[in-house]
Design an enzyme around this catalytic site. Structure first.
Site, PDB file in Angstrom:
ATOM      1  N   LYS A 102       0.749  -1.191  -0.029  1.00 36.04           N
ATOM      2  CA  LYS A 102      -0.119  -0.003   0.005  1.00 36.04           C
ATOM      3  C   LYS A 102       0.875   1.280   0.198  1.00 36.04           C
ATOM      4  O   LYS A 102       1.773   1.428   0.850  1.00 36.04           O
ATOM      5  CB  LYS A 102      -0.864   0.111   0.885  1.00 36.04           C
ATOM      6  CG  LYS A 102      -1.871  -1.027   1.286  1.00 36.04           C
ATOM      7  CD  LYS A 102      -3.106  -0.687   0.131  1.00 36.04           C
ATOM      8  CE  LYS A 102      -4.254  -1.553   0.201  1.00 36.04           C
ATOM      9  NZ  LYS A 102      -5.410  -1.566  -0.657  1.00 36.04           N
ATOM     10  N   LYS A 212     -12.808  -8.823  -7.901  1.00 38.13           N
ATOM     11  CA  LYS A 212     -13.211  -9.234  -6.782  1.00 38.13           C
ATOM     12  C   LYS A 212     -14.696  -9.880  -6.908  1.00 38.13           C
ATOM     13  O   LYS A 212     -15.792  -9.086  -7.205  1.00 38.13           O
ATOM     14  CB  LYS A 212     -13.446  -8.127  -5.843  1.00 38.13           C
ATOM     15  CG  LYS A 212     -11.888  -7.328  -5.948  1.00 38.13           C
ATOM     16  CD  LYS A 212     -11.725  -6.237  -4.872  1.00 38.13           C
ATOM     17  CE  LYS A 212     -10.228  -5.838  -4.558  1.00 38.13           C
ATOM     18  NZ  LYS A 212     -10.197  -4.472  -3.783  1.00 38.13           N
TER      19      LYS A 212
END
Length: 296
Positions: A102, A212
């Site tokens: 991240k 997803k």
């Protein structure tokens, strides 16, 4: 059909929250086998996006997933916004040789560079490093930061960044950015939010597609989207579900006609509590079928 509310705590902040909540759905088929689904859309989802998650939960609860094409899939480690020493630990957990780091999200660039270099060094030259920005940069910022992050990965011993996931928010900006930098671009929110990859493909905005299962409406719907993206590499990722919801992502990754790149399904590492007795984590960097002992 049985419904069980749940809430699980996260060990690190995700999308400005430290808790995930929803409802587990249980059914039993004619052979006596239990099937579980999870309905846990994010609070900011509108009715249409939440309805996709509901369709995915019902698909899982009815045991309607397609047959797998492989026993297991490679998985990436997930490195949150932590210091370099902690980043090394996250990157090397559970035997993964790929890590998604991240960046952005309030972290300054110097910290991001140090985190990426530490992860690359920890994984070694055979490892792969990705970064995820969650659409947090504008176009100029992304064009400035991505080459520096790529150099940081190389400084740590990696062959540069494997890709940058959703560095900017809009499809148009992603298409422009893709022509301005050498780092491959992956589309996540640009597919997940509209529920289709059509705009991304039409604009030539991505080198890699992130799917997803639950936000897209289930495993079968995600397979339809996978079929629409041609030869682009696919990564299946979690939407920070509990281990019950994570099963949909694993089912999708195992059912894809083509082997996906290392998948973002190791998010159990970010759970402090769970809906099952033993959180579902990668073993030697891979995930396959697993029996889940639900404790909610």
């Amino acid at each position: 059909m049985e419904f069980r509310p749940f809430a699980v705590e996260l060990s690190t902040r995700f999308r400005a929250t430290t808790r995930r909540s929803g409802v587990l759905i249980r059914t039993r088929d004619e052979a006596g086998r239990e099937h579980w689904g999870e309905y846990s859309p994010f609070p900011d989802y509108d009715a249409e996006r939440a309805s996709r998650w509901w369709r995915a939960a019902m698909e899982a609860a009815r045991g309607h997933w397609p047959a797998p094409q492989r026993d297991s899939v490679a998985v990436n480690a997930i490195v949150p916004l932590v210091d370099p020493d902690a980043a090394r630990d996250y990157a090397t957990r559970n035997g993964c040789i790929t890590a998604k780091v991240k960046v952005g999200g309030g972290s300054d660039l110097a910290a991001d560079l140090a985190r990426v270099e530490a992860v690359a060094d920890a994984l070694g030259p055979a490892g792969a490093v990705r970064v995820d920005v969650n659409g947090g940069w504008d176009l100029d910022e992304a064009a400035r930061c991505l080459p520096q992050l790529d150099r940081a990965a190389r400084a740590g011993g990696a062959p540069g960044l494997q890709y940058a996931e959703q560095p900017v928010a809009s499809v148009d900006d992603m298409a422009v950015l893709r022509r301005r930098v050498d780092v491959p671009i992956a589309a996540d929110e640009s597919i997940r939010i509209p529920g289709t990859a059509d705009a991304v493909i039409a604009a030539g905005a991505a080198d890699v597609v992130i799917l997803k299962a639950q936000p897209l409406g289930g495993v079968r719907r995600a397979l339809e989207i996978a079929d629409s993206v041609g030869d682009l590499p696919i990564v299946v990722s979690s939407a920070m579900e509990s281990s019950v919801g994570l099963a949909a992502g694993v089912a999708l990754a195992r059912a894809l006609p083509r082997e996906p790149l290392a998948c973002g399904l190791g998010t159990g590492a970010l759970l402090a509590t769970d809906t099952v007795a033993r959180t579902w984590l990668p073993i030697d960097g891979r995930m396959g079928a697993q029996d889940l002992e639900v404790i909610v």
